[in-house]
Design an enzyme around this catalytic site. Structure first.
Site, PDB file in Angstrom:
ATOM      1  N   THR A  96      -3.996  16.375   9.385  1.00  0.00           N
ATOM      2  CA  THR A  96      -3.424  16.188   8.127  1.00  0.00           C
ATOM      3  C   THR A  96      -2.197  16.796   7.698  1.00  0.00           C
ATOM      4  O   THR A  96      -1.536  16.096   6.699  1.00  0.00           O
ATOM      5  CB  THR A  96      -4.630  16.769   7.205  1.00  0.00           C
ATOM      6  OG1 THR A  96      -6.019  16.613   7.690  1.00  0.00           O
ATOM      7  CG2 THR A  96      -4.497  16.501   5.604  1.00  0.00           C
ATOM      8  N   LYS A 118       5.226  21.713  11.645  1.00  0.00           N
ATOM      9  CA  LYS A 118       5.020  20.474  10.967  1.00  0.00           C
ATOM     10  C   LYS A 118       6.539  20.130  10.656  1.00  0.00           C
ATOM     11  O   LYS A 118       7.522  20.777  10.380  1.00  0.00           O
ATOM     12  CB  LYS A 118       4.377  20.385   9.836  1.00  0.00           C
ATOM     13  CG  LYS A 118       4.657  20.294   8.408  1.00  0.00           C
ATOM     14  CD  LYS A 118       3.649  20.265   7.437  1.00  0.00           C
ATOM     15  CE  LYS A 118       4.157  20.458   6.151  1.00  0.00           C
ATOM     16  NZ  LYS A 118       3.428  20.232   5.193  1.00  0.00           N
ATOM     17  N   ASP A 140      -1.777  30.550  -1.057  1.00  0.00           N
ATOM     18  CA  ASP A 140      -2.317  30.751   0.442  1.00  0.00           C
ATOM     19  C   ASP A 140      -1.154  31.088   1.468  1.00  0.00           C
ATOM     20  O   ASP A 140      -0.014  31.417   0.889  1.00  0.00           O
ATOM     21  CB  ASP A 140      -2.790  29.247   0.905  1.00  0.00           C
ATOM     22  CG  ASP A 140      -1.825  28.290   0.966  1.00  0.00           C
ATOM     23  OD1 ASP A 140      -0.663  28.196   0.347  1.00  0.00           O
ATOM     24  OD2 ASP A 140      -1.844  27.275   1.869  1.00  0.00           O
ATOM     25  N   ASP A 156       1.608  26.837  -0.710  1.00  0.00           N
ATOM     26  CA  ASP A 156       1.589  25.636  -1.390  1.00  0.00           C
ATOM     27  C   ASP A 156       0.381  25.428  -2.079  1.00  0.00           C
ATOM     28  O   ASP A 156       0.150  24.480  -3.029  1.00  0.00           O
ATOM     29  CB  ASP A 156       1.804  24.487  -0.391  1.00  0.00           C
ATOM     30  CG  ASP A 156       0.909  24.480   0.665  1.00  0.00           C
ATOM     31  OD1 ASP A 156      -0.141  25.363   0.815  1.00  0.00           O
ATOM     32  OD2 ASP A 156       0.884  23.470   1.614  1.00  0.00           O
ATOM     33  N   ARG A 157      -0.685  26.242  -1.891  1.00  0.00           N
ATOM     34  CA  ARG A 157      -1.970  26.260  -2.705  1.00  0.00           C
ATOM     35  C   ARG A 157      -1.949  27.056  -3.944  1.00  0.00           C
ATOM     36  O   ARG A 157      -1.307  28.025  -3.938  1.00  0.00           O
ATOM     37  CB  ARG A 157      -3.130  26.319  -1.865  1.00  0.00           C
ATOM     38  CG  ARG A 157      -3.371  25.418  -0.819  1.00  0.00           C
ATOM     39  CD  ARG A 157      -4.515  25.517  -0.147  1.00  0.00           C
ATOM     40  NE  ARG A 157      -4.472  24.583   0.982  1.00  0.00           N
ATOM     41  CZ  ARG A 157      -5.921  24.176   1.288  1.00  0.00           C
ATOM     42  NH1 ARG A 157      -7.083  24.792   1.050  1.00  0.00           N
ATOM     43  NH2 ARG A 157      -5.910  23.140   2.061  1.00  0.00           N
ATOM     44  N   THR A 173      -6.797  11.861   1.521  1.00  0.00           N
ATOM     45  CA  THR A 173      -6.361  13.379   1.619  1.00  0.00           C
ATOM     46  C   THR A 173      -5.113  13.412   2.279  1.00  0.00           C
ATOM     47  O   THR A 173      -4.870  12.935   3.348  1.00  0.00           O
ATOM     48  CB  THR A 173      -7.626  13.930   2.372  1.00  0.00           C
ATOM     49  OG1 THR A 173      -8.740  13.622   1.402  1.00  0.00           O
ATOM     50  CG2 THR A 173      -7.304  15.649   2.551  1.00  0.00           C
ATOM     51  N   GLU A 226      -4.974  17.829  -5.412  1.00  0.00           N
ATOM     52  CA  GLU A 226      -5.900  17.468  -4.660  1.00  0.00           C
ATOM     53  C   GLU A 226      -6.983  18.589  -4.962  1.00  0.00           C
ATOM     54  O   GLU A 226      -6.599  19.803  -5.506  1.00  0.00           O
ATOM     55  CB  GLU A 226      -5.553  17.622  -3.215  1.00  0.00           C
ATOM     56  CG  GLU A 226      -4.656  16.728  -2.396  1.00  0.00           C
ATOM     57  CD  GLU A 226      -4.735  16.833  -1.187  1.00  0.00           C
ATOM     58  OE1 GLU A 226      -5.561  16.310  -0.353  1.00  0.00           O
ATOM     59  OE2 GLU A 226      -3.694  17.624  -0.684  1.00  0.00           O
ATOM     60  N   SER A 272      -8.406  20.357  -3.263  1.00  0.00           N
ATOM     61  CA  SER A 272      -8.343  21.694  -2.271  1.00  0.00           C
ATOM     62  C   SER A 272      -7.312  22.666  -2.617  1.00  0.00           C
ATOM     63  O   SER A 272      -6.518  22.867  -1.789  1.00  0.00           O
ATOM     64  CB  SER A 272      -7.945  21.187  -0.815  1.00  0.00           C
ATOM     65  OG  SER A 272      -6.839  20.153  -0.850  1.00  0.00           O
ATOM     66  N   LYS A 302       3.070  20.183  -2.104  1.00  0.00           N
ATOM     67  CA  LYS A 302       2.174  20.835  -3.308  1.00  0.00           C
ATOM     68  C   LYS A 302       2.806  22.366  -3.579  1.00  0.00           C
ATOM     69  O   LYS A 302       3.385  22.849  -2.378  1.00  0.00           O
ATOM     70  CB  LYS A 302       1.010  21.003  -2.925  1.00  0.00           C
ATOM     71  CG  LYS A 302       0.356  21.613  -1.750  1.00  0.00           C
ATOM     72  CD  LYS A 302      -1.072  21.292  -1.447  1.00  0.00           C
ATOM     73  CE  LYS A 302      -1.788  21.525  -0.359  1.00  0.00           C
ATOM     74  NZ  LYS A 302      -2.358  20.670   0.616  1.00  0.00           N
TER      75      LYS A 302
HETATM   76  C1  G1P Z   1      -7.286  19.852   4.001  1.00  0.00           C
HETATM   77  C2  G1P Z   1      -7.428  19.799   2.513  1.00  0.00           C
HETATM   78  C3  G1P Z   1      -6.570  18.636   2.166  1.00  0.00           C
HETATM   79  C4  G1P Z   1      -5.040  19.254   2.298  1.00  0.00           C
HETATM   80  C5  G1P Z   1      -4.776  19.708   3.821  1.00  0.00           C
HETATM   81  C6  G1P Z   1      -3.557  20.436   3.922  1.00  0.00           C
HETATM   82  O1  G1P Z   1      -7.292  18.768   4.747  1.00  0.00           O
HETATM   83  O2  G1P Z   1      -8.727  19.314   2.357  1.00  0.00           O
HETATM   84  O3  G1P Z   1      -6.616  18.404   0.617  1.00  0.00           O
HETATM   85  O4  G1P Z   1      -4.113  18.137   1.916  1.00  0.00           O
HETATM   86  O5  G1P Z   1      -5.753  20.527   3.959  1.00  0.00           O
HETATM   87  O6  G1P Z   1      -3.417  21.486   3.158  1.00  0.00           O
HETATM   88  P1  G1P Z   1      -8.475  18.449   5.683  1.00  0.00           P
HETATM   89  O7  G1P Z   1      -8.822  19.626   6.499  1.00  0.00           O
HETATM   90  O8  G1P Z   1      -9.598  18.320   4.774  1.00  0.00           O
HETATM   91  O9  G1P Z   1      -8.146  17.359   6.557  1.00  0.00           O
HETATM   92 ZN    ZN Z   2      -0.877  25.521   2.516  1.00  0.00          ZN
END
Ligand code: G1P
Ligand code: ZN
Length: 542
Positions: A19, A127, A278, A282-283, A345, A364, A366, A377
């Site tokens: 992701t 990344k 976090d 970004d969170r 997502t 999101e 999350s 984010k």
């Molecule tokens: C999780 C969150 C998603 C976010 C990602 C990166 O991914 O659910 O919203 O963008 O972390 O921070 P997931 O583990 O669900 O694939």
């Molecule tokens: Zn993060």
């Protein structure tokens, strides 16, 4: 000049970005050539960067410094002209995104595993972000993965990387390494977007704040902005020193891992406004005095009130949310007469919409919220937008949330995570759901009936690309939803996420899990979670 070495290597088969980049255990990344192979695969997947600028930084977790130094030597050997690196190898993810954009860089490499634990037994990640400041789109991550499977050699400069703890420029081979203040550019951007004077006035009237940096990257940013610039007293920022192992905690701002903050905010004598971010910044977690705000509700409230901050005074072009995020923001968008996009997502899907000017805010469930100011984010940005709004409205978070629900109704929302379950069992569960999709319509959960069931697929309106299999969705006749998907960021086994949502127009003060009880029972039964995974209860409920 130091010679460029070409080091022979053999591929690793597991370097598929998830992701958000490649995330693995530190022990995996510490294998000889592992990080080098992936970094070279990134460079091999790119074209036209000779002589251009690369941005480099990370969240300070264990291995950060070593990989920063390796990446510097490899960037020099591969022909980049300049690298902007955060002092000490530090850049929060949103700050890196901003630095890429502000300095017109070719792209950036961010070292982070976000909210996953750190330290020698924890996780690490790499990344690549493109020149728009956002996570590389899938066509690039797919190419990186393909190249990682056939790599035979990587290029690295022979010789030590320069000191990254002192600001200024130094030479590395034919490349310039510029060590930058990780906070300065970001802080200047926040001062443009928000009315710092209004927030200072609210502080003078007595507004109190607690920001928990979770011993991760936001500490220096939050201290500079909240304490030094806005004048909140020292101690407003707690756990403000980034540690390689985050003090042994999960730097994940949710009600489980930020429990101390939650308990303080629920107490009678806690501060007015509480927040956390976090590992890589970004969170965000937002908790008002005696009022937790779900990320989905936060996005909706921010959309409804963003015009109160100078950076958004002209209103919003549109908004977007990831598919599992609750529909609360959709209601705000409808009222504002703007479009609300639904994406898979992961932040990378917002990039095109932001670049095309179709949306201004996005988020999101999350704990991720952001805007067109960067292409990631942004935790501290969300905190400052909230503070700007609270200061302008001269209202408490609790009063604002209650008024919002009275006005728009409430989308009760919860996510149930089953972590580190057996991967085969999790894949089997998803396959059974997918195979059973045609038979789900008409089934009942309490008084609600399933009207449609599908596997979410996204058609990107900007570049026309299609992305399938993004989560099983069950829609109910009253607008409720149950969604299942497997995490793309875990590093051990599989994580099953079940998202449950129910809309109520009037009955807005129920306990969330009770309000969702019928749907939860239905979700568990339909997917046979207990039988297939051996888990009777989720590992985390948010
Ligand atoms: C999780 C969150 C998603 C976010 C990602 C990166 O991914 O659910 O919203 O963008 O972390 O921070 P997931 O583990 O669900 O694939
Ligand atoms: Zn993060």
């Amino acid at each position: 000049m130091s010679p460029i070495l070409t080091v022979a290597t053999t591929p690793f088969s597991d370097q598929k970005p998830g992701t958000s980049g490649l995330r693995k255990k530190v022990t995996v990344f510490a294998q000889p050539h592992y990080a080098e192979n992936f970094i070279q695969s990134i460079f091999n997947a790119l074209e036209g960067y000779a002589g251009k600028t690369l941005v480099l930084g990370g969240d300070g977790r264990f291995l950060n410094r070593e990989v920063i130094k390796t990446a510097l030597r490899m960037a020099a050997a591969n022909g980049f002209g300049r690298v902007l690196v955060g002092r000490g190898g530090i850049l929060s993810t949103p700050a890196a995104s901003h630095v890429i954009r502000k300095h017109g860089a070719f792209g950036g490499i961010i070292l982070s595993a976000s909210h996953n634990p750190g330290g020698p037994e924890g996780d690490f990640g790499i990344k690549y972000n493109a020149g728009n400041g956002g996570p590389a789109p899938e066509k690039i991550t797919d190419r990186i993965f393909a190249l990682s499977k056939t790599i035979t050699a990587y290029k690295i400069l022979d010789g030590a990387a320069p000191d990254i703890d002192r600001l200024g420029e130094k030479k590395l081979g034919g490349m310039v390494v510029e060590v930058i203040d990780p906070v300065a550019d970001y802080q200047a951007l926040m001062e443009q977007l928000f009315d710092f004077d209004v927030i200072r006035s609210a502080r003078q009237r007595g507004l109190t704040v607690r920001f928990d940096a979770m011993s991760a990257v936001t500490g220096p940013y939050a201290k500079a902005i909240l304490e030094d610039a806005l004048g909140f007293p020292r101690g407003t920022v707690v756990n403000g020193t980034p540690l390689p192992d985050f003090g042994g905690h999960h730097p994940d701002p949710n009600l489980v891992h930020a429990k101390d903050l939650y308990e303080l905010m629920m107490s009678a004598d806690g501060p007015d406004f509480g927040a956390a971010s976090d590992g890589d910044g970004d969170r965000n977690l937002i908790i008002g005095k005696q009022q937790f705000v779900t990320p989905s509700d936060s996005l909706a409230l921010l959309a409804a009130n963003a015009h109160l901050a100078p950076g958004y005074g002209k209103g919003l072009a549109g908004v977007a949310r990831s598919m599992p995020t609750s529909g609360a923001v959709d209601r705000v968008a409808a009222r504002l007469g703007i479009k609300c996009y639904e994406t898979p997502t992961g932040w990378k899907f917002f990039g095109n919409l932001l670049d095309a000017g179709l949306i201004t805010l996005c988020g999101e469930e999350s704990a991720g919220t952001g805007s067109n100011h960067v292409r990631e984010k942004d935790g501290l940005w969300a905190v400052l937008l909230w503070l700007n709004i609270v200061a302008r409205r001269q209202d408490s978070v609790r009063a604002m949330v209650q008024a919002h629900w009275r006005d728009y109704g409430r989308n009760y929302y919860s996510r149930h995570d089953y972590e580190e379950v057996d991967a085969e069992a999790a894949n089997g569960l998803m396959k059974a759901l997918r195979d059973g999709l045609p038979g789900l319509a008409g089934r009942k959960a309490g008084a609600m009936t399933v009207t449609a069931a599908d596997d979410f697929a996204y058609h990107d309106p900007v570049d026309g690309s299609d992305t399938g299999q993004q989560g099983i969705r069950l829609h109910f006749d009253d607008g409720s939803r149950v969604i299942y998907r497997l995490s793309g960021t875990g590093t051990a086994g599989a994580t099953l996420r079940v998202y449950i949502e129910k809309f109520e127009q009037h009955d807005i003060n129920q306990e969330t899990q009770k309000a969702l009880a019928d749907l939860i029972r239905f979700a568990n039964g339909t997917a046979e979670i207990a039988r297939r995974t051996g888990r009777k209860t989720p590992s985390v409920i948010t």
